[in-house]
Design an enzyme around this catalytic site. Structure first.
Site, PDB file in Angstrom:
ATOM      1  N   GLY A 109       0.566  -2.495   8.894  1.00 58.75           N
ATOM      2  CA  GLY A 109       0.266  -2.413  10.322  1.00 58.75           C
ATOM      3  C   GLY A 109      -1.175  -2.804  10.641  1.00 58.75           C
ATOM      4  O   GLY A 109      -1.462  -3.259  11.746  1.00 58.75           O
ATOM      5  N   GLU A 112      -1.102  -6.396  10.932  1.00 57.94           N
ATOM      6  CA  GLU A 112      -0.341  -6.704  12.152  1.00 57.94           C
ATOM      7  C   GLU A 112      -1.171  -6.457  13.413  1.00 57.94           C
ATOM      8  O   GLU A 112      -1.114  -7.233  14.362  1.00 57.94           O
ATOM      9  CB  GLU A 112       0.956  -5.888  12.165  1.00 57.94           C
ATOM     10  CG  GLU A 112       1.921  -6.352  11.073  1.00 57.94           C
ATOM     11  CD  GLU A 112       3.139  -5.455  10.914  1.00 57.94           C
ATOM     12  OE1 GLU A 112       2.976  -4.220  10.902  1.00 57.94           O
ATOM     13  OE2 GLU A 112       4.256  -5.994  10.798  1.00 57.94           O
ATOM     14  N   GLU A 132       4.509  -3.583   2.672  1.00 56.75           N
ATOM     15  CA  GLU A 132       5.618  -2.683   3.018  1.00 56.75           C
ATOM     16  C   GLU A 132       6.739  -2.715   1.987  1.00 56.75           C
ATOM     17  O   GLU A 132       7.413  -1.706   1.756  1.00 56.75           O
ATOM     18  CB  GLU A 132       6.195  -3.047   4.395  1.00 56.75           C
ATOM     19  CG  GLU A 132       5.283  -2.706   5.575  1.00 56.75           C
ATOM     20  CD  GLU A 132       4.306  -3.808   5.942  1.00 56.75           C
ATOM     21  OE1 GLU A 132       4.094  -4.735   5.138  1.00 56.75           O
ATOM     22  OE2 GLU A 132       3.731  -3.724   7.055  1.00 56.75           O
TER      23      GLU A 132
HETATM   24  N1  CO8 Z   1      -1.099   6.045   5.285  1.00 54.31           N
HETATM   25  C1  CO8 Z   1      -1.547   7.301   5.069  1.00 54.31           C
HETATM   26  N2  CO8 Z   1      -2.625   7.574   4.310  1.00 54.31           N
HETATM   27  C2  CO8 Z   1      -3.269   6.545   3.733  1.00 54.31           C
HETATM   28  C3  CO8 Z   1      -2.846   5.209   3.902  1.00 54.31           C
HETATM   29  C4  CO8 Z   1      -1.703   4.978   4.722  1.00 54.31           C
HETATM   30  N3  CO8 Z   1      -1.263   3.745   4.988  1.00 54.31           N
HETATM   31  N4  CO8 Z   1      -3.670   4.402   3.210  1.00 54.31           N
HETATM   32  C5  CO8 Z   1      -4.581   5.205   2.624  1.00 54.31           C
HETATM   33  N5  CO8 Z   1      -4.345   6.496   2.945  1.00 54.31           N
HETATM   34  C6  CO8 Z   1      -5.104   7.675   2.520  1.00 54.31           C
HETATM   35  C7  CO8 Z   1      -4.823   8.007   1.059  1.00 54.31           C
HETATM   36  O1  CO8 Z   1      -3.621   8.743   0.963  1.00 54.31           O
HETATM   37  C8  CO8 Z   1      -6.051   8.819   0.700  1.00 54.31           C
HETATM   38  O2  CO8 Z   1      -5.907  10.103   1.261  1.00 54.31           O
HETATM   39  P1  CO8 Z   1      -6.278  11.397   0.349  1.00 54.31           P
HETATM   40  O3  CO8 Z   1      -7.761  11.257   0.097  1.00 54.31           O
HETATM   41  O4  CO8 Z   1      -5.901  12.545   1.228  1.00 54.31           O
HETATM   42  O5  CO8 Z   1      -5.474  11.274  -0.906  1.00 54.31           O
HETATM   43  C9  CO8 Z   1      -7.148   8.128   1.494  1.00 54.31           C
HETATM   44  O6  CO8 Z   1      -6.495   7.399   2.533  1.00 54.31           O
HETATM   45  C10 CO8 Z   1      -7.936   7.134   0.662  1.00 54.31           C
HETATM   46  O7  CO8 Z   1      -7.032   6.225   0.070  1.00 54.31           O
HETATM   47  P2  CO8 Z   1      -6.991   5.901  -1.505  1.00 54.31           P
HETATM   48  O8  CO8 Z   1      -7.495   7.061  -2.287  1.00 54.31           O
HETATM   49  O9  CO8 Z   1      -5.646   5.388  -1.848  1.00 54.31           O
HETATM   50  O10 CO8 Z   1      -8.085   4.717  -1.566  1.00 54.31           O
HETATM   51  P3  CO8 Z   1      -8.167   3.537  -2.649  1.00 54.31           P
HETATM   52  O11 CO8 Z   1      -9.474   2.855  -2.399  1.00 54.31           O
HETATM   53  O12 CO8 Z   1      -7.861   4.046  -4.013  1.00 54.31           O
HETATM   54  O13 CO8 Z   1      -6.952   2.527  -2.277  1.00 54.31           O
HETATM   55  C11 CO8 Z   1      -5.585   1.206  -0.761  1.00 54.31           C
HETATM   56  C12 CO8 Z   1      -6.967   1.820  -1.070  1.00 54.31           C
HETATM   57  C13 CO8 Z   1      -5.265   0.106  -1.780  1.00 54.31           C
HETATM   58  C14 CO8 Z   1      -5.665   0.624   0.627  1.00 54.31           C
HETATM   59  C15 CO8 Z   1      -4.505   2.315  -0.853  1.00 54.31           C
HETATM   60  O14 CO8 Z   1      -4.927   3.425  -0.071  1.00 54.31           O
HETATM   61  C16 CO8 Z   1      -3.152   1.883  -0.324  1.00 54.31           C
HETATM   62  O15 CO8 Z   1      -2.421   1.187  -1.023  1.00 54.31           O
HETATM   63  N6  CO8 Z   1      -2.759   2.321   0.896  1.00 54.31           N
HETATM   64  C17 CO8 Z   1      -1.480   2.065   1.476  1.00 54.31           C
HETATM   65  C18 CO8 Z   1      -1.364   0.643   1.954  1.00 54.31           C
HETATM   66  C19 CO8 Z   1       0.008   0.374   2.528  1.00 54.31           C
HETATM   67  O16 CO8 Z   1       1.018   0.457   1.861  1.00 54.31           O
HETATM   68  N7  CO8 Z   1       0.055   0.027   3.820  1.00 54.31           N
HETATM   69  C20 CO8 Z   1       1.284  -0.300   4.492  1.00 54.31           C
HETATM   70  C21 CO8 Z   1       1.814   0.891   5.210  1.00 54.31           C
HETATM   71  S1  CO8 Z   1       3.430   0.587   5.895  1.00 54.31           S
HETATM   72  C22 CO8 Z   1       3.140  -0.168   7.378  1.00 54.31           C
HETATM   73  O17 CO8 Z   1       2.030  -0.443   7.739  1.00 54.31           O
HETATM   74  C23 CO8 Z   1       4.347  -0.447   8.220  1.00 54.31           C
HETATM   75  C24 CO8 Z   1       3.986  -1.280   9.406  1.00 54.31           C
HETATM   76  C25 CO8 Z   1       4.366  -0.572  10.643  1.00 54.31           C
HETATM   77  C26 CO8 Z   1       3.832  -1.269  11.855  1.00 54.31           C
HETATM   78  C27 CO8 Z   1       2.502  -0.742  12.363  1.00 54.31           C
HETATM   79  C28 CO8 Z   1       2.237  -1.261  13.744  1.00 54.31           C
HETATM   80  C29 CO8 Z   1       0.785  -1.303  14.153  1.00 54.31           C
END
Ligand code: CO8
Length: 258
Positions: A109, A112, A132
């Site tokens: 997102g 996006e 995703e």
């Molecule tokens: N949702 C919720 N929490 C998140 C997300 C997320 N997308 N991304 C990161 N966080 C949180 C982590 O859980 C973590 O929280 P906590 O400290 O409580 O454990 C905190 O942020 C820091 O993240 P990381 O420790 O993972 O940080 P890193 O530097 O190790 O990694 C990354 C960074 C690579 C970005 C990793 O966090 C990651 O892979 N995140 C998820 C990315 C992802 O899959 N995004 C797609 C989500 S699905 C989506 O977007 C559907 C689209 C819907 C449309 C939206 C319309 C606007």
């Protein structure tokens, strides 16, 4: 101006700046943040002292996607009845130009949202991706559609099926990103460009934005028709008279946005 829990707003000259601000979750987009973002953008859109908008995040993340923790237990019927994500695309109904200044991660997102803006500038360490597929789902807010129009089928299919991220440099080469700046200079440079845009005639800037964005939806002949009509319409503005008169008189134009 109003204050919001999940975004910061400030005005720099004629430029409105909205900064996504959920640092603990890498600016993951939840409904509260999207509501704040849409409200902040709508307020700038209505404000006559603003001519262009910059949307940015932090140096670590523009936005790491939709909030996975918020959405993980959603059920289909609930999504369908509330038309989940439909109201997240409010950005595309903003009529002033929006530059997305992307540092760090723009994933799912986040990518996006950047693509819903009119123009993307990236910091040199930015990363774009549609991961995703790794979560057992697919892009839901334009990833399969806008990304494909912007970078073509080969790159879009590759990103969406593998979930691999691309660098700022690859994104620029592919046509997703217009310019790259050193990360720490990005926001200032985006505001500089937005300031230039905001100095031009607002009605013409809006018509230009509308015409370019419509090119992604209309056939060539419909698009050319719209463009010609909008071009003709600029001759009804005071700013067109002023702009062309100033050129003939060898002086700077003084646009009044009328
Ligand atoms: N949702 C919720 N929490 C998140 C997300 C997320 N997308 N991304 C990161 N966080 C949180 C982590 O859980 C973590 O929280 P906590 O400290 O409580 O454990 C905190 O942020 C820091 O993240 P990381 O420790 O993972 O940080 P890193 O530097 O190790 O990694 C990354 C960074 C690579 C970005 C990793 O966090 C990651 O892979 N995140 C998820 C990315 C992802 O899959 N995004 C797609 C989500 S699905 C989506 O977007 C559907 C689209 C819907 C449309 C939206 C319309 C606007």
């Amino acid at each position: 101006s109003a204050t919001y829990e999940n975004v910061l707003v400030e005005q720099r000259g004629r430029v409105g700046v909205v900064t996504l601000n959920r640092p603990k979750a890498l600016n993951a987009l939840n409904s509260a943040l999207m509501k704040d973002l849409n409200e902040a953008l709508r307020a700038f859109d209505k404000d006559d002292s603003v001519g262009a908008i910059v949307v940015t995040g932090s140096e670590k993340a523009f936005a790491a996607g939709a909030d996975i923790k918020e959405m993980k237990d959603l059920e289909f019927v609930q999504c369908y009845k509330n038309n989940f994500l439909a109201d997240w695309t409010g950005i595309t109904s903003i009529r002033k130009p929006i530059i997305a200044a992307v540092n760090g991660f723009a994933l799912g997102g986040g990518c996006e949202v950047a693509m819903m803006c009119d123009l993307i500038y990236a910091g040199d360490k930015a990363k774009f991706g549609q991961p995703e597929i790794k979560l057992g789902t697919i892009p839901g807010a334009g990833g399969t559609q806008r990304l494909t129009s912007l970078v073509g089928k080969a790159k879009a299919m590759d990103m969406i099926l593998t979930g691999d991220m691309i660098t700022a440099q690859e994104a620029e080469k592919a046509g997703l990103v217009a310019r790259i700046y050193p990360a720490e200079k990005l926001v200032d440079e985006a505001v500089k460009s937005a300031t230039v845009i905001a100095s031009y005639s607002l009605p013409s800037v809006q018509m230009a934005k509308e015409a370019v964005n419509k090119s992604l939806e209309l056939s060539l002949s419909e698009g050319l028709h719209l463009e010609r009509r909008l071009f003709q319409a600029t001759f009804a503005t005071k700013d067109q008279k002023e702009g062309m008169k100033a050129f003939a008189e060898k002086r700077a134009a003084n646009f009044t946005h009328e």
